[in-house]
Structures are given as structure tokens and as C-alpha cells.
Scaffold this motif. Structure first.
Motif, short mmCIF file in Angstrom:
data_model
loop_
_atom_site.label_atom_id
_atom_site.label_comp_id
_atom_site.label_asym_id
_atom_site.label_seq_id
_atom_site.Cartn_x
_atom_site.Cartn_y
_atom_site.Cartn_z
N SER A 1 24.60 -7.45 -38.92
CA SER A 1 24.51 -8.91 -38.95
C SER A 1 24.71 -9.48 -37.54
N TYR A 2 25.64 -8.92 -36.80
CA TYR A 2 25.90 -9.33 -35.42
C TYR A 2 24.65 -9.20 -34.56
N GLN A 3 23.90 -8.11 -34.75
CA GLN A 3 22.72 -7.86 -33.93
C GLN A 3 21.67 -8.95 -34.05
N VAL A 4 21.57 -9.60 -35.19
CA VAL A 4 20.56 -10.64 -35.41
C VAL A 4 21.16 -12.05 -35.43
N ASP A 5 22.44 -12.15 -35.17
CA ASP A 5 23.10 -13.46 -35.14
C ASP A 5 22.50 -14.29 -34.00
N PRO A 6 22.25 -15.57 -34.22
CA PRO A 6 21.68 -16.42 -33.16
C PRO A 6 22.52 -16.45 -31.88
N ILE A 7 23.84 -16.31 -32.00
CA ILE A 7 24.69 -16.30 -30.81
C ILE A 7 24.40 -15.05 -29.97
N HIS A 8 24.21 -13.91 -30.65
CA HIS A 8 23.89 -12.66 -29.95
C HIS A 8 22.50 -12.74 -29.31
N LEU A 9 21.56 -13.25 -30.05
CA LEU A 9 20.20 -13.36 -29.53
C LEU A 9 20.16 -14.29 -28.31
N ASP A 10 20.95 -15.38 -28.34
CA ASP A 10 21.01 -16.29 -27.21
C ASP A 10 21.67 -15.61 -26.01
N PHE A 11 22.71 -14.81 -26.25
CA PHE A 11 23.36 -14.06 -25.17
C PHE A 11 22.35 -13.17 -24.46
N VAL A 12 21.58 -12.42 -25.21
CA VAL A 12 20.58 -11.52 -24.62
C VAL A 12 19.57 -12.34 -23.81
N LYS A 13 19.13 -13.46 -24.37
CA LYS A 13 18.14 -14.30 -23.69
C LYS A 13 18.68 -14.87 -22.38
N THR A 14 19.94 -15.30 -22.39
CA THR A 14 20.48 -15.99 -21.21
C THR A 14 21.14 -15.07 -20.19
N CYS A 15 21.53 -13.86 -20.60
CA CYS A 15 22.28 -13.00 -19.67
C CYS A 15 21.56 -11.70 -19.28
N SER A 16 20.48 -11.35 -19.95
CA SER A 16 19.85 -10.05 -19.69
C SER A 16 19.31 -9.91 -18.27
N HIS A 17 19.06 -11.03 -17.61
CA HIS A 17 18.58 -10.96 -16.22
C HIS A 17 19.65 -10.42 -15.27
N LEU A 18 20.90 -10.39 -15.72
CA LEU A 18 22.01 -9.96 -14.88
C LEU A 18 22.15 -8.44 -14.80
N TRP A 19 21.72 -7.72 -15.85
CA TRP A 19 21.97 -6.28 -15.86
C TRP A 19 20.72 -5.46 -15.63
N GLN A 20 20.95 -4.25 -15.08
CA GLN A 20 19.86 -3.30 -14.88
C GLN A 20 19.89 -2.21 -15.93
N LYS A 21 21.04 -2.00 -16.55
CA LYS A 21 21.18 -0.92 -17.52
C LYS A 21 22.27 -1.28 -18.52
N VAL A 22 22.05 -0.87 -19.77
CA VAL A 22 23.03 -1.04 -20.84
C VAL A 22 23.07 0.27 -21.62
N VAL A 23 24.29 0.74 -21.90
CA VAL A 23 24.48 1.92 -22.73
C VAL A 23 25.43 1.54 -23.86
N VAL A 24 25.08 1.93 -25.08
CA VAL A 24 25.89 1.59 -26.25
C VAL A 24 26.37 2.86 -26.94
N TYR A 25 27.63 2.86 -27.32
CA TYR A 25 28.21 3.93 -28.14
C TYR A 25 28.73 3.28 -29.41
N ASP A 26 28.17 3.66 -30.55
CA ASP A 26 28.64 3.19 -31.85
C ASP A 26 29.37 4.33 -32.53
N THR A 27 30.53 4.05 -33.09
CA THR A 27 31.30 5.08 -33.79
C THR A 27 31.82 4.53 -35.12
N ILE A 28 32.08 5.46 -36.03
CA ILE A 28 32.69 5.13 -37.31
C ILE A 28 33.91 6.03 -37.51
N SER A 29 34.78 5.60 -38.39
CA SER A 29 35.99 6.39 -38.67
C SER A 29 35.63 7.71 -39.33
#
Length: 103
Positions: A74-102
Motif C-alpha cells: 500500500s505504501y508503494q502506491v500511496d500518493p505521498i510516496h509517488l510524490d516523493f519519487v517525483k520530487t526527489c528522484s533527481h537527487l539520487w544516482q542509485k537506490v538499493v532496497v533490502y526487504d526482510t520479513i521475520s
């Protein structure tokens, strides 16, 4: 033990020495923390540690906990998240994500 979903994002800025860009990204992440499904969050930078196994080449990290994987989805498609990507993605050259579960 309660099930948890951890989403840890590492950002490499295009201009790592640019403190204004670092501040802009941190402010964007702070705004992003308003997403309702986020249980806890932490905005971090590399610690002053030095061992062979430590990668401190990133600029900022964004650590999130969610109750469930569905909450993270739900977070991935939340309008706040989508706006963050739109407004801040010009700042980074690389992003790495690690997702874990218990276990």
C-alpha cells in the motif's frame, strides 16, 4: 513473535558532498513518513565505523517497519510516496532496497 515487514532503502546522491541536496532528500523522507501504513521509520547516514564488511558509500538510508507485507504494498502506491519519487528522484544516482520479513 509478531510478523513484521522491514523495508530498508539506501540512497546514493548524485552529488554526495552537496549538503543542500542531502537536506532536501532528508526533508522529502520526513514528509514521506506521513504515509499511514508506516509503523516506524528512521532516517540515517553512515556511522563512523570501519570494518571490511561495512559499506558506508551511501548518502542516506530510510528504514521502515510495517505490520504486514500488504501495508508495504500500500505504501508503494500511496500518493505521498509517488510524490516523493517525483520530487526527489533527481537527487539520487542509485537506490538499493533490502526487504526482510521475520523468521
Amino acid at each position: 513473535m509478531q510478523q513484521a515487514f522491514i523495508h530498508h532503502v539506501f540512497f546514493w546522491l548524485k552529488e554526495p558532498a552537496n549538503e543542500t541536496h542531502k537536506k532536501q532528500l532528508a526533508e522529502g523522507l520526513q514528509k514521506l513518513s506521513a504515509v499511514a501504513t508506516i509503523k516506524t521509520y528512521h532516517i540515517g547516514q553512515p556511522a563512523a565505523t570501519s570494518r571490511e564488511v561495512i559499506d558506508s558509500s551511501y548518502s542516506l538510508s530510510w528504514l521502515l517497519t510495517f505490520e504486514t507485507a500488504a501495508d508495504q504494498d500500500s505504501y508503494q502506491v500511496d500518493p505521498i510516496h509517488l510524490d516523493f519519487v517525483k520530487t526527489c528522484s533527481h537527487l539520487w544516482q542509485k537506490v538499493v532496497v533490502y526487504d526482510t520479513i521475520s523468521l
